[in-house]
Motif scaffolding. Sequence first.
Motif, PDB file in Angstrom:
ATOM      1  N   PRO A  96      -9.230 -11.511  -0.040  1.00  0.00           N
ATOM      2  CA  PRO A  96      -8.827 -10.500  -1.046  1.00  0.00           C
ATOM      3  C   PRO A  96      -7.638  -9.739  -0.682  1.00  0.00           C
ATOM      4  O   PRO A  96      -6.832  -9.588  -1.575  1.00  0.00           O
ATOM      5  N   ALA A  97      -7.621  -9.219   0.620  1.00  0.00           N
ATOM      6  CA  ALA A  97      -6.460  -8.272   0.859  1.00  0.00           C
ATOM      7  C   ALA A  97      -5.003  -8.871   0.762  1.00  0.00           C
ATOM      8  O   ALA A  97      -4.156  -8.439   0.206  1.00  0.00           O
ATOM      9  N   LEU A  98      -5.115 -10.015   1.113  1.00  0.00           N
ATOM     10  CA  LEU A  98      -3.731 -10.732   1.281  1.00  0.00           C
ATOM     11  C   LEU A  98      -3.526 -11.139  -0.315  1.00  0.00           C
ATOM     12  O   LEU A  98      -2.440 -11.368  -0.823  1.00  0.00           O
ATOM     13  N   GLU A  99      -4.450 -11.643  -1.057  1.00  0.00           N
ATOM     14  CA  GLU A  99      -4.285 -11.977  -2.428  1.00  0.00           C
ATOM     15  C   GLU A  99      -3.776 -10.745  -3.320  1.00  0.00           C
ATOM     16  O   GLU A  99      -2.886 -10.953  -4.149  1.00  0.00           O
ATOM     17  N   ARG A 100      -4.382  -9.683  -2.889  1.00  0.00           N
ATOM     18  CA  ARG A 100      -3.662  -8.292  -3.611  1.00  0.00           C
ATOM     19  C   ARG A 100      -2.092  -8.232  -3.039  1.00  0.00           C
ATOM     20  O   ARG A 100      -1.535  -8.032  -4.107  1.00  0.00           O
ATOM     21  N   GLU A 107       7.407  -6.110  -3.274  1.00  0.00           N
ATOM     22  CA  GLU A 107       6.641  -5.115  -2.130  1.00  0.00           C
ATOM     23  C   GLU A 107       5.917  -5.845  -1.233  1.00  0.00           C
ATOM     24  O   GLU A 107       5.716  -6.086  -0.077  1.00  0.00           O
ATOM     25  N   GLY A 108       4.849  -6.511  -2.055  1.00  0.00           N
ATOM     26  CA  GLY A 108       3.869  -7.148  -1.373  1.00  0.00           C
ATOM     27  C   GLY A 108       4.237  -8.363  -0.880  1.00  0.00           C
ATOM     28  O   GLY A 108       3.772  -8.964   0.299  1.00  0.00           O
ATOM     29  N   GLN A 109       5.377  -9.128  -1.519  1.00  0.00           N
ATOM     30  CA  GLN A 109       6.031 -10.288  -0.854  1.00  0.00           C
ATOM     31  C   GLN A 109       6.669 -10.055   0.656  1.00  0.00           C
ATOM     32  O   GLN A 109       6.624 -10.746   1.452  1.00  0.00           O
ATOM     33  N   LYS A 110       7.349  -8.873   0.741  1.00  0.00           N
ATOM     34  CA  LYS A 110       8.004  -8.475   1.997  1.00  0.00           C
ATOM     35  C   LYS A 110       6.958  -8.290   3.089  1.00  0.00           C
ATOM     36  O   LYS A 110       7.104  -8.602   3.894  1.00  0.00           O
ATOM     37  N   LYS A 111       5.879  -7.604   2.593  1.00  0.00           N
ATOM     38  CA  LYS A 111       4.857  -7.642   3.534  1.00  0.00           C
ATOM     39  C   LYS A 111       4.093  -8.851   3.818  1.00  0.00           C
ATOM     40  O   LYS A 111       3.802  -9.128   5.217  1.00  0.00           O
ATOM     41  N   LEU A 112       3.985  -9.738   3.005  1.00  0.00           N
ATOM     42  CA  LEU A 112       3.606 -11.127   3.371  1.00  0.00           C
ATOM     43  C   LEU A 112       4.560 -11.973   4.296  1.00  0.00           C
ATOM     44  O   LEU A 112       4.165 -12.732   5.278  1.00  0.00           O
TER      45      LEU A 112
END
Length: 212
Positions: A96-100, A107-112
Amino acid sequence: MLETLRNAWKIKEIRNKILFTVFIVLIFRIGSVIPVPYIDVAALKSATESGTTNEFFSYLSILTGGGLEYGAIFAMSVTPYINSSIIVQLLCVAIPALERLSKEGEEGQKKLAQITRYTTVALALIQGTAYFFYLKNSNYLSVSGGAVIFAAFVIILAFTAGSALVMWLGEQIDVKGIGNGISIILFAGIVANMPTLFTHLVNYFIDACKYP
């Protein structure tokens, strides 16, 4: 198509992007033939050319642009990055954390992307270790005895660093070049092996004609 390329070449910005992409591909090809220390390159290449290596090794060699045949710095090419990308994408469904993160926009894509980089290095370390033991068990090392321990450290570290550098080169194409960097590097590696594959195909055809 030629007219489109000709018009694109006239635009300075596009021309610079094309030249930068070619430059990165050139660096990749150079790194794909520079051998890592302590590997018996002659024995490894001879085994590959004679077909005494297993089929899976030959398949990986095609994907890496022949890097495995030379025990090169870029021997593993983009395979650790591709595998890590697939793993992270699958984990985005399971965790779930990665899905969020995947739904948080840029910003989320940069973290991924950062997680993918770390995973790439980890996989490169594992694959480099496995490749080292393959070389050792197949007697493709140029050292023996206690020197093998130091050679293991150098070889595995070189393979891991090479994979990280290939990943970085691909990202530079994404930013400053044209197209998807990893895809271009993968394509360049496959194309580089086409003459060899074509030669093998012709030889097989000639052999088949000799024995109807």
